[in-house]
Design a protein around this motif. Structure first.
Motif, PDB file in Angstrom:
ATOM      1  N   GLU A   1       5.060  -1.980   3.133  1.00 43.71           N
ATOM      2  CA  GLU A   1       4.016  -2.857   3.668  1.00 43.71           C
ATOM      3  C   GLU A   1       3.148  -2.133   4.688  1.00 43.71           C
ATOM      4  O   GLU A   1       1.979  -2.455   4.868  1.00 43.71           O
ATOM      5  N   ALA A   2       3.727  -1.134   5.348  1.00 46.03           N
ATOM      6  CA  ALA A   2       2.988  -0.347   6.343  1.00 46.03           C
ATOM      7  C   ALA A   2       2.237   0.818   5.699  1.00 46.03           C
ATOM      8  O   ALA A   2       1.583   1.598   6.399  1.00 46.03           O
ATOM      9  N   GLY A   3       2.336   0.944   4.375  1.00 44.81           N
ATOM     10  CA  GLY A   3       1.591   1.987   3.673  1.00 44.81           C
ATOM     11  C   GLY A   3       2.239   3.359   3.688  1.00 44.81           C
ATOM     12  O   GLY A   3       1.566   4.360   3.454  1.00 44.81           O
ATOM     13  N   ARG A   4       3.536   3.428   3.947  1.00 38.80           N
ATOM     14  CA  ARG A   4       4.206   4.712   4.047  1.00 38.80           C
ATOM     15  C   ARG A   4       4.696   5.218   2.688  1.00 38.80           C
ATOM     16  O   ARG A   4       4.797   4.465   1.728  1.00 38.80           O
TER      17      ARG A   4
ATOM     18  N   PHE B   1       6.948  19.118   3.624  1.00 35.25           N
ATOM     19  CA  PHE B   1       5.733  19.470   2.890  1.00 35.25           C
ATOM     20  C   PHE B   1       4.692  18.363   2.994  1.00 35.25           C
ATOM     21  O   PHE B   1       3.506  18.621   3.269  1.00 35.25           O
ATOM     22  N   LEU B   2       5.116  17.125   2.775  1.00 33.75           N
ATOM     23  CA  LEU B   2       4.176  16.008   2.786  1.00 33.75           C
ATOM     24  C   LEU B   2       3.672  15.706   4.193  1.00 33.75           C
ATOM     25  O   LEU B   2       2.491  15.376   4.385  1.00 33.75           O
ATOM     26  N   ARG B   3       4.542  15.805   5.182  1.00 29.94           N
ATOM     27  CA  ARG B   3       4.124  15.560   6.567  1.00 29.94           C
ATOM     28  C   ARG B   3       3.061  16.565   7.003  1.00 29.94           C
ATOM     29  O   ARG B   3       2.102  16.208   7.698  1.00 29.94           O
ATOM     30  N   GLU B   4       3.233  17.799   6.604  1.00 30.11           N
ATOM     31  CA  GLU B   4       2.263  18.837   6.955  1.00 30.11           C
ATOM     32  C   GLU B   4       0.896  18.556   6.358  1.00 30.11           C
ATOM     33  O   GLU B   4      -0.117  19.053   6.856  1.00 30.11           O
ATOM     34  N   ARG B   5       0.859  17.742   5.314  1.00 32.76           N
ATOM     35  CA  ARG B   5      -0.402  17.407   4.655  1.00 32.76           C
ATOM     36  C   ARG B   5      -0.895  16.016   5.016  1.00 32.76           C
ATOM     37  O   ARG B   5      -1.770  15.465   4.372  1.00 32.76           O
ATOM     38  N   GLY B   6      -0.316  15.454   6.051  1.00 29.53           N
ATOM     39  CA  GLY B   6      -0.833  14.216   6.616  1.00 29.53           C
ATOM     40  C   GLY B   6      -0.275  12.928   6.079  1.00 29.53           C
ATOM     41  O   GLY B   6      -0.728  11.844   6.456  1.00 29.53           O
TER      42      GLY B   6
ATOM     43  N   ASN C   1       0.799  -1.214   0.000  1.00 26.85           N
ATOM     44  CA  ASN C   1       0.000   0.000   0.000  1.00 26.85           C
ATOM     45  C   ASN C   1       0.838   1.273   0.000  1.00 26.85           C
ATOM     46  O   ASN C   1       0.298   2.372   0.009  1.00 26.85           O
ATOM     47  N   GLY C   2       2.151   1.143   0.039  1.00 26.57           N
ATOM     48  CA  GLY C   2       3.003   2.321   0.114  1.00 26.57           C
ATOM     49  C   GLY C   2       3.415   2.859  -1.237  1.00 26.57           C
ATOM     50  O   GLY C   2       3.072   2.303  -2.284  1.00 26.57           O
ATOM     51  N   TYR C   3       4.128   3.962  -1.200  1.00 30.33           N
ATOM     52  CA  TYR C   3       4.649   4.609  -2.404  1.00 30.33           C
ATOM     53  C   TYR C   3       6.165   4.653  -2.316  1.00 30.33           C
ATOM     54  O   TYR C   3       6.715   5.104  -1.300  1.00 30.33           O
ATOM     55  N   PHE C   4       6.824   4.255  -3.364  1.00 32.50           N
ATOM     56  CA  PHE C   4       8.281   4.187  -3.380  1.00 32.50           C
ATOM     57  C   PHE C   4       8.805   5.164  -4.419  1.00 32.50           C
ATOM     58  O   PHE C   4       8.658   4.954  -5.622  1.00 32.50           O
TER      59      PHE C   4
ATOM     60  N   ASP D   1       2.323   9.862   5.772  1.00 35.85           N
ATOM     61  CA  ASP D   1       3.271   9.142   6.626  1.00 35.85           C
ATOM     62  C   ASP D   1       4.526   8.902   5.794  1.00 35.85           C
ATOM     63  O   ASP D   1       4.558   8.027   4.936  1.00 35.85           O
ATOM     64  N   VAL D   2       5.556   9.684   6.047  1.00 36.89           N
ATOM     65  CA  VAL D   2       6.740   9.713   5.188  1.00 36.89           C
ATOM     66  C   VAL D   2       7.942   9.089   5.885  1.00 36.89           C
ATOM     67  O   VAL D   2       8.165   9.296   7.074  1.00 36.89           O
TER      68      VAL D   2
END
Length: 225
Positions: A87-90, A26-31, A2-5, A33-34
Protein backbone atom coordinates in the motif's frame (compact mmCIF):
# COMPACT_ATOMS: atom_id res chain seq x y z
CA UNK A 1 -1.93 -1.04 -4.67
CA UNK A 2 1.23 0.61 -5.99
CA UNK A 3 3.85 -1.83 -4.72
CA UNK A 4 5.56 -4.85 -6.21
CA UNK A 5 5.36 -8.25 -4.55
CA UNK A 6 8.14 -10.71 -5.45
CA UNK A 7 8.78 -14.06 -3.77
CA UNK A 8 11.86 -16.27 -3.91
CA UNK A 9 11.78 -20.04 -3.59
CA UNK A 10 14.10 -23.02 -3.68
CA UNK A 11 15.14 -26.25 -1.98
CA UNK A 12 17.39 -26.12 1.09
CA UNK A 13 20.80 -24.65 0.24
CA UNK A 14 19.73 -23.09 -3.06
CA UNK A 15 21.21 -19.73 -2.03
CA UNK A 16 18.03 -17.68 -2.27
CA UNK A 17 18.67 -15.74 0.96
CA UNK A 18 22.09 -14.68 -0.34
CA UNK A 19 20.54 -13.63 -3.66
CA UNK A 20 17.84 -11.61 -1.92
CA UNK A 21 20.43 -9.73 0.11
CA UNK A 22 22.46 -8.86 -2.97
CA UNK A 23 19.32 -7.89 -4.87
CA UNK A 24 18.17 -5.62 -2.04
CA UNK A 25 21.45 -3.69 -2.17
CA UNK A 26 21.32 -3.48 -5.96
CA UNK A 27 17.79 -2.08 -6.00
CA UNK A 28 18.38 0.36 -3.13
CA UNK A 29 21.37 1.80 -4.95
CA UNK A 30 19.05 2.53 -7.86
CA UNK A 31 16.48 4.34 -5.77
CA UNK A 32 13.89 1.63 -5.14
CA UNK A 33 12.16 1.54 -1.76
CA UNK A 34 12.75 -2.10 -0.84
CA UNK A 35 11.48 -4.23 2.02
CA UNK A 36 12.97 -7.68 2.61
CA UNK A 37 11.09 -10.19 4.71
CA UNK A 38 10.89 -13.94 5.20
CA UNK A 39 8.57 -16.86 5.85
CA UNK A 40 7.82 -18.25 8.23
CA UNK A 41 8.49 -15.10 10.22
CA UNK A 42 8.73 -11.41 9.46
CA UNK A 43 6.61 -10.25 12.40
CA UNK A 44 6.53 -11.14 16.10
CA UNK A 45 3.78 -13.78 16.06
CA UNK A 46 5.03 -15.38 12.86
CA UNK A 47 8.59 -15.53 14.20
CA UNK A 48 7.30 -17.33 17.29
CA UNK A 49 5.56 -19.86 15.04
CA UNK A 50 8.79 -20.20 13.02
CA UNK A 51 10.71 -21.13 16.15
CA UNK A 52 8.15 -23.86 16.81
CA UNK A 53 8.00 -25.25 13.27
CA UNK A 54 11.74 -25.38 12.65
CA UNK A 55 12.82 -26.60 16.09
CA UNK A 56 14.78 -29.78 15.38
CA UNK A 57 13.56 -31.29 18.67
CA UNK A 58 9.95 -31.51 17.40
CA UNK A 59 10.46 -34.40 15.01
CA UNK A 60 7.06 -35.85 15.96
CA UNK A 61 5.19 -32.90 14.41
CA UNK A 62 2.35 -34.10 12.16
CA UNK A 63 2.35 -32.93 8.54
CA UNK A 64 -1.08 -31.33 8.81
CA UNK A 65 -0.05 -29.52 11.98
CA UNK A 66 3.00 -28.23 10.11
CA UNK A 67 0.89 -27.02 7.16
CA UNK A 68 -1.60 -25.26 9.43
CA UNK A 69 1.18 -23.53 11.38
CA UNK A 70 2.78 -22.26 8.18
CA UNK A 71 -0.55 -20.88 6.99
CA UNK A 72 -1.20 -19.17 10.33
CA UNK A 73 2.23 -17.54 10.29
CA UNK A 74 1.67 -16.47 6.68
CA UNK A 75 -1.63 -14.81 7.50
CA UNK A 76 -0.20 -12.70 10.30
CA UNK A 77 2.87 -11.80 8.26
CA UNK A 78 0.79 -10.74 5.27
CA UNK A 79 -1.59 -8.65 7.37
CA UNK A 80 1.04 -6.87 9.44
CA UNK A 81 3.90 -6.43 7.02
CA UNK A 82 3.37 -7.27 3.35
CA UNK A 83 0.05 -5.52 2.68
CA UNK A 84 1.09 -2.25 4.38
CA UNK A 85 4.33 -2.25 2.35
CA UNK A 86 2.44 -2.76 -0.91
CA UNK A 87 0.00 0.00 0.00
CA UNK A 88 2.99 2.29 0.60
CA UNK A 89 4.32 1.52 -2.89
CA UNK A 90 7.35 -0.47 -1.79
CA UNK A 91 9.13 -3.36 -3.52
CA UNK A 92 8.60 -6.43 -1.34
CA UNK A 93 11.19 -9.21 -1.59
CA UNK A 94 9.83 -12.21 0.32
CA UNK A 95 12.02 -15.21 1.17
CA UNK A 96 9.40 -17.96 0.57
CA UNK A 97 5.62 -17.71 0.32
CA UNK A 98 2.75 -20.07 -0.58
CA UNK A 99 4.74 -22.14 -3.08
CA UNK A 100 6.88 -23.43 -0.22
CA UNK A 101 3.83 -24.93 1.47
CA UNK A 102 2.64 -26.47 -1.78
CA UNK A 103 6.04 -28.05 -2.50
CA UNK A 104 7.00 -29.12 1.02
CA UNK A 105 3.73 -30.03 2.71
CA UNK A 106 1.46 -30.53 -0.29
CA UNK A 107 3.79 -32.55 -2.48
CA UNK A 108 6.75 -33.86 -0.43
CA UNK A 109 4.69 -34.63 2.69
CA UNK A 110 1.96 -36.12 0.52
CA UNK A 111 -0.86 -34.03 1.99
CA UNK A 112 -2.09 -33.03 -1.46
CA UNK A 113 -1.34 -29.75 -3.20
CA UNK A 114 -5.02 -28.87 -3.57
CA UNK A 115 -5.64 -29.50 0.12
CA UNK A 116 -2.70 -27.33 1.21
CA UNK A 117 -3.74 -24.65 -1.29
CA UNK A 118 -7.20 -24.46 0.29
CA UNK A 119 -5.69 -23.82 3.72
CA UNK A 120 -3.52 -21.06 2.32
CA UNK A 121 -6.21 -19.61 0.10
CA UNK A 122 -8.12 -18.78 3.27
CA UNK A 123 -4.97 -17.30 4.84
CA UNK A 124 -3.78 -15.06 2.00
CA UNK A 125 -7.18 -13.62 1.03
CA UNK A 126 -6.32 -13.25 -2.66
CA UNK A 127 -2.77 -11.91 -2.39
CA UNK A 128 -0.10 -13.61 -4.50
CA UNK A 129 3.27 -12.39 -5.83
CA UNK A 130 3.35 -11.05 -9.37
CA UNK A 131 6.72 -12.79 -9.79
CA UNK A 132 8.26 -15.82 -8.10
CA UNK A 133 11.92 -16.64 -8.71
CA UNK A 134 12.63 -20.32 -8.16
CA UNK A 135 16.30 -21.22 -7.64
CA UNK A 136 16.66 -24.78 -8.82
CA UNK A 137 19.44 -27.02 -7.50
CA UNK A 138 20.16 -30.70 -6.94
CA UNK A 139 19.28 -31.39 -3.27
CA UNK A 140 22.59 -33.17 -2.69
CA UNK A 141 24.48 -30.02 -3.69
CA UNK A 142 22.20 -27.81 -1.62
CA UNK A 143 22.51 -29.92 1.51
CA UNK A 144 26.28 -30.03 1.13
CA UNK A 145 26.31 -26.22 0.98
CA UNK A 146 24.41 -26.18 4.27
CA UNK A 147 26.91 -28.51 5.89
CA UNK A 148 29.78 -26.27 4.79
CA UNK A 149 28.09 -23.04 5.95
CA UNK A 150 28.52 -23.00 9.70
CA UNK A 151 26.77 -19.63 10.03
CA UNK A 152 23.46 -20.96 8.67
CA UNK A 153 20.92 -22.29 11.13
CA UNK A 154 20.26 -26.03 10.92
CA UNK A 155 16.52 -26.53 11.19
CA UNK A 156 14.17 -29.50 11.36
CA UNK A 157 13.67 -29.65 7.59
CA UNK A 158 17.42 -29.89 6.99
CA UNK A 159 17.34 -33.21 8.88
CA UNK A 160 14.87 -34.83 6.47
CA UNK A 161 16.00 -37.65 4.18
CA UNK A 162 17.44 -36.98 0.74
CA UNK A 163 14.35 -38.59 -0.82
CA UNK A 164 12.18 -35.97 0.92
CA UNK A 165 14.28 -33.15 -0.54
CA UNK A 166 14.12 -34.79 -3.96
CA UNK A 167 10.32 -34.70 -3.70
CA UNK A 168 10.44 -31.02 -2.70
CA UNK A 169 12.39 -30.25 -5.85
CA UNK A 170 9.98 -32.29 -7.96
CA UNK A 171 7.08 -30.40 -6.42
CA UNK A 172 8.64 -27.05 -7.23
CA UNK A 173 9.30 -28.09 -10.81
CA UNK A 174 5.68 -29.12 -11.25
CA UNK A 175 4.55 -25.78 -9.83
CA UNK A 176 6.89 -23.93 -12.20
CA UNK A 177 5.30 -25.67 -15.18
CA UNK A 178 1.78 -25.06 -13.89
CA UNK A 179 2.41 -21.35 -13.21
CA UNK A 180 4.93 -20.53 -15.92
CA UNK A 181 3.57 -16.99 -16.25
CA UNK A 182 4.50 -16.24 -12.64
CA UNK A 183 7.38 -18.57 -11.74
CA UNK A 184 10.79 -18.06 -13.38
CA UNK A 185 13.27 -20.92 -12.95
CA UNK A 186 16.95 -20.06 -12.44
CA UNK A 187 19.71 -22.68 -12.34
CA UNK A 188 21.30 -22.07 -8.93
CA UNK A 189 24.14 -24.58 -9.42
CA UNK A 190 26.09 -22.03 -11.49
CA UNK A 191 28.61 -19.48 -10.14
CA UNK A 192 27.08 -16.89 -7.83
CA UNK A 193 27.69 -13.96 -10.21
CA UNK A 194 25.88 -15.74 -13.05
CA UNK A 195 22.90 -16.54 -10.84
CA UNK A 196 22.76 -12.97 -9.57
CA UNK A 197 22.93 -11.46 -13.07
CA UNK A 198 19.96 -13.54 -14.20
CA UNK A 199 18.05 -12.72 -11.02
CA UNK A 200 18.59 -8.98 -11.53
CA UNK A 201 17.53 -9.16 -15.17
CA UNK A 202 14.38 -11.10 -14.25
CA UNK A 203 13.34 -8.70 -11.50
CA UNK A 204 14.15 -5.53 -13.44
CA UNK A 205 12.10 -6.73 -16.41
CA UNK A 206 9.06 -6.88 -14.11
CA UNK A 207 9.80 -3.58 -12.37
CA UNK A 208 10.29 -1.69 -15.60
CA UNK A 209 7.72 -3.36 -17.78
CA UNK A 210 4.82 -4.43 -15.60
CA UNK A 211 1.72 -2.29 -15.38
CA UNK A 212 0.20 -4.63 -12.84
CA UNK A 213 2.11 -4.45 -9.57
CA UNK A 214 0.61 -7.41 -7.76
CA UNK A 215 -1.54 -10.37 -8.61
CA UNK A 216 -4.81 -11.31 -7.02
CA UNK A 217 -5.34 -15.04 -7.24
CA UNK A 218 -8.47 -16.29 -8.93
CA UNK A 219 -10.22 -18.27 -6.24
CA UNK A 220 -12.33 -20.14 -8.78
CA UNK A 221 -9.27 -21.41 -10.64
CA UNK A 222 -7.77 -24.62 -9.27
CA UNK A 223 -4.08 -24.10 -8.50
CA UNK A 224 -3.22 -27.65 -9.45
CA UNK A 225 -4.14 -29.84 -12.38
Amino acid sequence: MNGYFFSFEGPEGAGKTTMIGKLESFLRERGFDVMVTREPGGVRIAEAIRALILNHEYTEMDGRTEALLYAAARRQHLLEKIVPALEAGRVVLCDRFVDSSLAYQGFARGLGVEEVWKINEFAIDGYMPSLTVYFDIDPQIGLERIRQNREREVNRLDLETLSFHDKVREGYRKLAKRFAERIVVIDASRPLDDVFSETVATVLSRLEGSKRHFHESNRDDSCWT
